[in-house]
Write a protein that holds these residues in place. Structure first.
Motif, PDB file in Angstrom:
ATOM      1  N   THR A 154       0.831  -1.203   0.000  1.00  0.00           N
ATOM      2  CA  THR A 154       0.000   0.000   0.000  1.00  0.00           C
ATOM      3  C   THR A 154       0.867   1.254   0.000  1.00  0.00           C
ATOM      4  OG1 THR A 154      -1.523  -1.260   1.379  1.00  0.00           O
ATOM      5  CG2 THR A 154      -1.949   1.095   1.155  1.00  0.00           C
ATOM      6  N   PHE A 155       1.855   1.281   0.910  1.00  0.00           N
ATOM      7  CA  PHE A 155       2.713   2.466   0.977  1.00  0.00           C
ATOM      8  C   PHE A 155       3.562   2.593  -0.286  1.00  0.00           C
ATOM      9  CE2 PHE A 155       1.760   2.351   5.548  1.00  0.00           C
ATOM     10  CZ  PHE A 155       1.381   3.669   5.692  1.00  0.00           C
ATOM     11  N   GLY A 156       3.928   1.442  -0.875  1.00  0.00           N
ATOM     12  CA  GLY A 156       4.660   1.480  -2.139  1.00  0.00           C
ATOM     13  C   GLY A 156       3.849   2.170  -3.218  1.00  0.00           C
ATOM     14  N   ILE A 157       2.536   1.882  -3.246  1.00  0.00           N
ATOM     15  CA  ILE A 157       1.673   2.499  -4.264  1.00  0.00           C
ATOM     16  C   ILE A 157       1.526   3.993  -4.005  1.00  0.00           C
ATOM     17  CG2 ILE A 157      -0.673   2.549  -5.182  1.00  0.00           C
ATOM     18  CD1 ILE A 157      -0.765  -0.481  -4.724  1.00  0.00           C
ATOM     19  N   VAL A 158       1.381   4.358  -2.723  1.00  0.00           N
ATOM     20  CA  VAL A 158       1.294   5.784  -2.377  1.00  0.00           C
ATOM     21  C   VAL A 158       2.560   6.505  -2.846  1.00  0.00           C
ATOM     22  CG1 VAL A 158       1.237   7.424  -0.468  1.00  0.00           C
ATOM     23  CG2 VAL A 158      -0.224   5.402  -0.411  1.00  0.00           C
ATOM     24  N   MET A 185      14.088  -0.466  -5.690  1.00  0.00           N
ATOM     25  CA  MET A 185      14.608  -1.439  -4.731  1.00  0.00           C
ATOM     26  C   MET A 185      13.513  -1.881  -3.774  1.00  0.00           C
ATOM     27  SD  MET A 185      18.192   0.421  -4.007  1.00  0.00           S
ATOM     28  CE  MET A 185      18.911  -0.556  -2.736  1.00  0.00           C
ATOM     29  N   PHE A 186      12.702  -0.935  -3.286  1.00  0.00           N
ATOM     30  CA  PHE A 186      11.626  -1.240  -2.345  1.00  0.00           C
ATOM     31  C   PHE A 186      10.644  -2.220  -2.986  1.00  0.00           C
ATOM     32  CE2 PHE A 186       7.543  -0.053  -0.253  1.00  0.00           C
ATOM     33  CZ  PHE A 186       7.904  -0.270   1.056  1.00  0.00           C
ATOM     34  N   TRP A 187      10.276  -1.927  -4.231  1.00  0.00           N
ATOM     35  CA  TRP A 187       9.262  -2.734  -4.917  1.00  0.00           C
ATOM     36  C   TRP A 187       9.766  -4.162  -5.145  1.00  0.00           C
ATOM     37  CZ3 TRP A 187       4.468  -0.896  -5.351  1.00  0.00           C
ATOM     38  CH2 TRP A 187       3.555  -1.653  -6.080  1.00  0.00           C
ATOM     39  N   HIS A 188      11.010  -4.291  -5.626  1.00  0.00           N
ATOM     40  CA  HIS A 188      11.558  -5.627  -5.865  1.00  0.00           C
ATOM     41  C   HIS A 188      11.770  -6.367  -4.550  1.00  0.00           C
ATOM     42  CE1 HIS A 188      11.825  -4.968 -10.061  1.00  0.00           C
ATOM     43  NE2 HIS A 188      12.735  -4.025  -9.985  1.00  0.00           N
ATOM     44  N   PHE A 189      12.107  -5.612  -3.499  1.00  0.00           N
ATOM     45  CA  PHE A 189      12.272  -6.234  -2.182  1.00  0.00           C
ATOM     46  C   PHE A 189      10.948  -6.834  -1.704  1.00  0.00           C
ATOM     47  CE2 PHE A 189      11.668  -5.511   2.403  1.00  0.00           C
ATOM     48  CZ  PHE A 189      12.580  -6.413   2.892  1.00  0.00           C
ATOM     49  N   LEU A 190       9.844  -6.122  -1.930  1.00  0.00           N
ATOM     50  CA  LEU A 190       8.533  -6.642  -1.522  1.00  0.00           C
ATOM     51  C   LEU A 190       8.209  -7.925  -2.272  1.00  0.00           C
ATOM     52  CD1 LEU A 190       6.300  -3.508  -1.125  1.00  0.00           C
ATOM     53  CD2 LEU A 190       7.412  -4.897   0.597  1.00  0.00           C
TER      54      LEU A 190
END
Lengths: 208, 125
Positions: A154-158, A185-190
């Motif tokens: 959710t926070f990634g989308i925000v 990096m955050f997105w691939h980490f998720l």
């Protein structure tokens, strides 16, 4: 001779070598990586809690009664697609093509939203069947682990929408490139965390 | 922004961090599709009868897929950021292994030893 006379006459001067200037944001990527590693530890704790409590059903529903692997497979596909489309966004960003970058970011966001919608549908379905977080230790740890991952998405989308606004306003300036790389990096980490979730929680849960 | 500026700016911002290529992303994507599909297929069809073996196999697939993601999507290598990101990753992995195996091991033995009726408490030291 003349030169030695001059140096002998003047006081020797010592300089403290000044730290050379760092480019702005030069250490951002490493710093963000360290944040991701600490986030990884949060997930490790939640995985450990699930591993310990995951078998305590309190005579309630077990994974086999609750999980729908078809739905999880679709969910996993959504997250995988969003990973590759974010990769394409980074590639077009490297070429400096603003419109294409924005388009790929939008596609990534839509896949992320699809993932979240499916997960929320799954949660509401489970809660409707009486499998609420307070039903058993298994369900408490399940909702905490999967919910924390969903919250991250959710926070990634925000963050993604924020950056799309930034890029629309200021273009692909250096600061925006850096931010997009952090979000990458955050997105691939998720996605990496999700591999752990679908293996450890869903697939192993069905085997139990 | 000229091509020269562009290249220079990049060198400044992330010293040596590897960049993805179309080929790299596509390879990573195809590999992860395969590495996701096989464990799902294994569990959905019940292709492996022994559940313990099945669990070990899907765990192995997960580990391989995590490595694939690290290399092709997160561009991990020993050279980026002068090796510091790799060092942080190794340190984190050690902590994760300690936390996971430690919790599971201790709690498994606690459960096994605390079962009511399993021991006569008067015989305990």
């Amino acid at each position: 001779m003349a030169s030695t006379a001059i140096t002998a006459g003047t006081e020797p001067v010592f300089h403290l070598e000044e730290e050379h200037a760092h480019a702005e944001g030069g250490s951002t990527m490493l710093g963000f990586w360290l944040y991701l590693m600490s986030d990884c530890l949060i997930f490790a704790m939640l995985f450990a809690a699930y591993g310990v409590l995951g078998g305590n059903y309190a005579a309630g529903p077990a994974p086999k009664d609750l999980f729908d692997l078809d739905l999880v497979a679709v969910n996993t596909a959504m997250l995988l697609f969003s990973s590759i489309t974010y990769g394409f966004a980074m590639l077009t960003m490297d070429k400096g093509r603003v419109a294409a970058t924005q388009a790929w970011l939008a596609v990534t966001g839509l896949f992320g939203l699809a993932f979240l919608s499916i997960e929320l549908y799954e949660f509401s379905h489970m809660i409707h069947e009486g499998a609420t977080p307070q039903r058993s230790a298994f369900l408490s740890s399940f909702f905490t682990l999967v919910g924390t991952h969903g919250l991250h998405v959710t926070f990634g989308i925000v963050w993604l929408v924020t950056l799309m606004t930034q890029v629309a306003r200021f273009g692909l300036i250096e600061a925006n490139r850096r931010r997009l790389m952090c979000l990458s990096m955050f997105w691939h980490f998720l996605d990496v965390v999700w591999i752990g979730v679908f293996t450890f929680v869903y697939l192993m849960g069905m085997l139990r | 922004m000229s091509a020269h500026d562009h290249a220079e700016g990049h060198a400044d911002v992330h010293g040596g961090a590897a960049h993805g290529s179309f080929r790299g992303y596509l390879t990573g994507f195809l590999l992860s599709v395969i590495l996701t599909a096989i464990p799902f297929w294994l569990v959905m069809t019940g292709a492996i009868d022994d559940k313990q073996v099945a669990a070990i196999v899907i765990m192995a697939f997960a580990v391989v897929q995590i490595v694939v993601h690290m290399i092709f999507f997160l561009h991990m290598n020993t050279a980026s950021e002068g090796g510091w990101s790799m060092l942080a990753l190794i340190f984190t992995l050690i902590l994760v292994v300690i936390v996971l195996t430690g919790s599971l091991w201790v709690m498994y033995h606690l459960n096994a030893n605390m079962m009511p009726g399993l021991h006569d408490m008067r015989e305990m030291p």
